[in-house]
Design an enzyme around this catalytic site. Structure first.
Site, PDB file in Angstrom:
ATOM      1  N   TYR A 172       0.814  -1.219   0.000  1.00 55.69           N
ATOM      2  CA  TYR A 172       0.000   0.000   0.000  1.00 55.69           C
ATOM      3  C   TYR A 172       0.848   1.270   0.000  1.00 55.69           C
ATOM      4  CZ  TYR A 172      -4.653  -1.955   0.727  1.00 55.69           C
ATOM      5  OH  TYR A 172      -5.862  -2.583   0.557  1.00 55.69           O
ATOM      6  N   ASP A 210      -5.879  -7.347   3.566  1.00 55.79           N
ATOM      7  CA  ASP A 210      -7.066  -6.720   2.994  1.00 55.79           C
ATOM      8  C   ASP A 210      -7.916  -7.779   2.303  1.00 55.79           C
ATOM      9  OD1 ASP A 210      -8.762  -4.595   2.063  1.00 55.79           O
ATOM     10  OD2 ASP A 210      -7.831  -4.835   0.090  1.00 55.79           O
ATOM     11  N   ASP A 244     -11.629  -9.692   3.793  1.00 56.26           N
ATOM     12  CA  ASP A 244     -12.929  -9.655   3.101  1.00 56.26           C
ATOM     13  C   ASP A 244     -13.468 -11.075   2.936  1.00 56.26           C
ATOM     14  OD1 ASP A 244     -12.892  -6.890   2.749  1.00 56.26           O
ATOM     15  OD2 ASP A 244     -13.582  -7.013   0.670  1.00 56.26           O
ATOM     16  N   LYS A 261       4.153 -15.218   1.269  1.00 52.11           N
ATOM     17  CA  LYS A 261       4.262 -15.825  -0.059  1.00 52.11           C
ATOM     18  C   LYS A 261       5.749 -16.020  -0.312  1.00 52.11           C
ATOM     19  CE  LYS A 261       2.613 -17.124  -4.057  1.00 52.11           C
ATOM     20  NZ  LYS A 261       1.874 -18.396  -4.236  1.00 52.11           N
ATOM     21  N   ASP A 292      -1.895 -17.947  -0.709  1.00 50.47           N
ATOM     22  CA  ASP A 292      -2.899 -18.598  -1.560  1.00 50.47           C
ATOM     23  C   ASP A 292      -3.509 -19.806  -0.847  1.00 50.47           C
ATOM     24  OD1 ASP A 292      -0.385 -19.750  -1.775  1.00 50.47           O
ATOM     25  OD2 ASP A 292      -0.482 -20.108  -3.932  1.00 50.47           O
TER      26      ASP A 292
HETATM   27  C1  IPM Z   1     -10.318  -1.741   3.987  1.00 50.74           C
HETATM   28  C2  IPM Z   1     -10.629  -1.045   2.704  1.00 50.74           C
HETATM   29  C3  IPM Z   1      -9.567   0.014   2.426  1.00 50.74           C
HETATM   30  C4  IPM Z   1      -8.249  -0.737   2.251  1.00 50.74           C
HETATM   31  C5  IPM Z   1      -9.825   0.936   1.234  1.00 50.74           C
HETATM   32  C6  IPM Z   1     -11.112   1.690   1.376  1.00 50.74           C
HETATM   33  C7  IPM Z   1      -8.676   1.884   0.999  1.00 50.74           C
HETATM   34  O1  IPM Z   1     -10.755  -1.950   1.657  1.00 50.74           O
HETATM   35  O2  IPM Z   1     -10.233  -1.074   5.017  1.00 50.74           O
HETATM   36  O3  IPM Z   1     -10.163  -2.962   3.977  1.00 50.74           O
HETATM   37  O4  IPM Z   1      -7.942  -1.228   1.171  1.00 50.74           O
HETATM   38  O5  IPM Z   1      -7.505  -0.808   3.236  1.00 50.74           O
HETATM   39 MG    MG Z   2     -10.693  -3.980   2.268  1.00 48.17          MG
END
Ligand code: IPM
Ligand code: MG
Length: 368
Positions: A141, A247, A251, A191, A223
């Site tokens: 990032y 990240d 999710d 990785k 992975d």
């Molecule tokens: C998260 C989000 C953020 C990230 C975005 C909105 C920049 O996806 O907090 O997971 O990628 O960190």
């Molecule tokens: Mg995110």
């Protein structure tokens, strides 16, 4: 106790869900007699419209004067032009970086009433209770160079994945410390078969592991981890990993329990004192639901406020050492789910659903 909280709703459903988290905190104030002082300011797309930048100085000022930050979400189609120089996401990234919030905690918990909403079969979800620690101020990032340019052969772009020993060590150590307080298993996700930073990560994790003989350290490739999270999620206790891996994996993990709308997070710059007391004053920590601004449902009053409400509970626990108060919010959420209240994202076809405000009111009512 008087607590200064910066409340930054941001874009999309951000302000809607944060309003409900404030209701829950207000109920805590009522019941336990704390005083909250609220500060606020624009961030994300709303700030770009008003100030031309995603994190105006005036907002950062409010943040730096506060004890903790409660954050909604940023982003939306209005600001999504890939050519744009300013993006809403810069607001949250700048906050994380300037507050030194290197450890992002994303707990994934199963609520028995919501198993139907999960994409996985219920038997796979038994015993799932995991915590992802995502490194938050380094890695892919933030590495430089990060840019796009045009060469004689066409356009080109670069992002950089770079980590120092210190950056890896502090977040991995955080992982071990947390694992010690939980089920004593740490998955370090990398990785290393491809990436140099990952080989360094694994080496350091192994070294630090020697200081924590009571924690079982397991290394796993990213992975493989993404696959294992759906095949056998109950094997995980604490996972620690690079910013981008975290990240993506968080999710994925968030929907195990049925909906992203349930998952809170805490972003911290260090571990609070071991005795559970209030951490000594440093820069504020930040608390946010992991879901985004969900522009498709913004303004409709149907977003699930639980991730934001649980983020407020994490704030009470991690920033202020207010464990009873945090428990009160968390058990209110459990109680409300047990009574059958559902927002649309976690409802079975036969369930009656409630909107954002109603869900917030019912939870606040149970807290107070
Ligand atoms: C998260 C989000 C953020 C990230 C975005 C909105 C920049 O996806 O907090 O997971 O990628 O960190
Ligand atoms: Mg995110």
């Amino acid at each position: 106790m008087s607590l200064k909280i910066a409340v930054l709703g941001g874009d999309g459903i951000g302000p809607e869900v944060i309003a409900e988290a404030m209701k829950a905190l207000d109920a805590v104030r009522h019941r336990f007699g704390h005083a909250f002082e609220w500060g606020t300011g624009p961030v994300g797309g709303a700030a770009i419209d008003e100030y031309g930048t995603a994190l105006p100085d005036s907002t950062l000022d409010v943040v730096l004067k506060s004890d903790a930050v409660l954050f909604g979400a940023v982003g939306g189609p209005k600001w999504d032009d890939p050519k744009a120089k300013v993006r809403p996401e810069q607001g949250i990234l700048a906050l994380r970086k300037s507050l030194g919030l290197f450890a992002n905690l994303r707990p994934v918990k199963m609520y028995p009433q919501l198993l139907h909403a999960s994409p996985l079969r219920p038997e796979r979800l038994k015993g799932v209770d995991l915590m992802i620690i995502r490194e938050l101020t380094g890695g892919l990032y933030f590495g430089k160079p990060k840019k796009r340019w045009t060469t004689s052969r066409g356009r080109r772009g670069v992002d950089t994945l770079s980590y120092s020993e210190k950056e890896i060590e502090r977040v991995v150590r955080f992982g071990f410390e947390l694992a010690l307080k939980r089920r004593k298993r740490l998955h370090s996700v990398d990785k290393m078969n491809v990436m140099e930073t990952s080989r360094l990560w694994r080496e350091i994790a192994t070294e630090i592991g020697k200081e924590y003989p009571d924690v079982e350290l397991r290394h796993m490739l990213a992975d493989t981890a993404s696959m294992q999270l759906v095949v056998n999620p109950a094997q995980f206790d604490v996972l620690v990993t690079e910013n981008m891996f975290g990240d993506i994996l968080s999710d994925e993990a968030s929907v195990l329990g049925g909906s992203m709308g349930m998952l809170p997070s805490a972003s911290l710059s260090g571990l609070p004192p071991a005795d559970g007391s209030k951490p000594r004053k440093s820069k504020p920590a930040l608390y946010e639901p992991i879901h985004g601004s969900a522009p498709d449902i913004a303004g409709k009053g149907i977003a699930n406020p639980i991730a934001a409400i649980l983020s407020a509970a994490m704030m009470l626990r991690w920033s202020f050492g207010l464990h009873t108060e945090a428990d009160a919010i968390e058990s209110a959420v459990e109680g409300v789910l047990a009574e059958g209240y559902r927002t649309r994202d976690i409802a079975a076809p036969s369930d009656r659903t409630v909107g954002t405000k109603e869900m917030g009111d019912i939870i606040a009512g149970r807290v107070g």
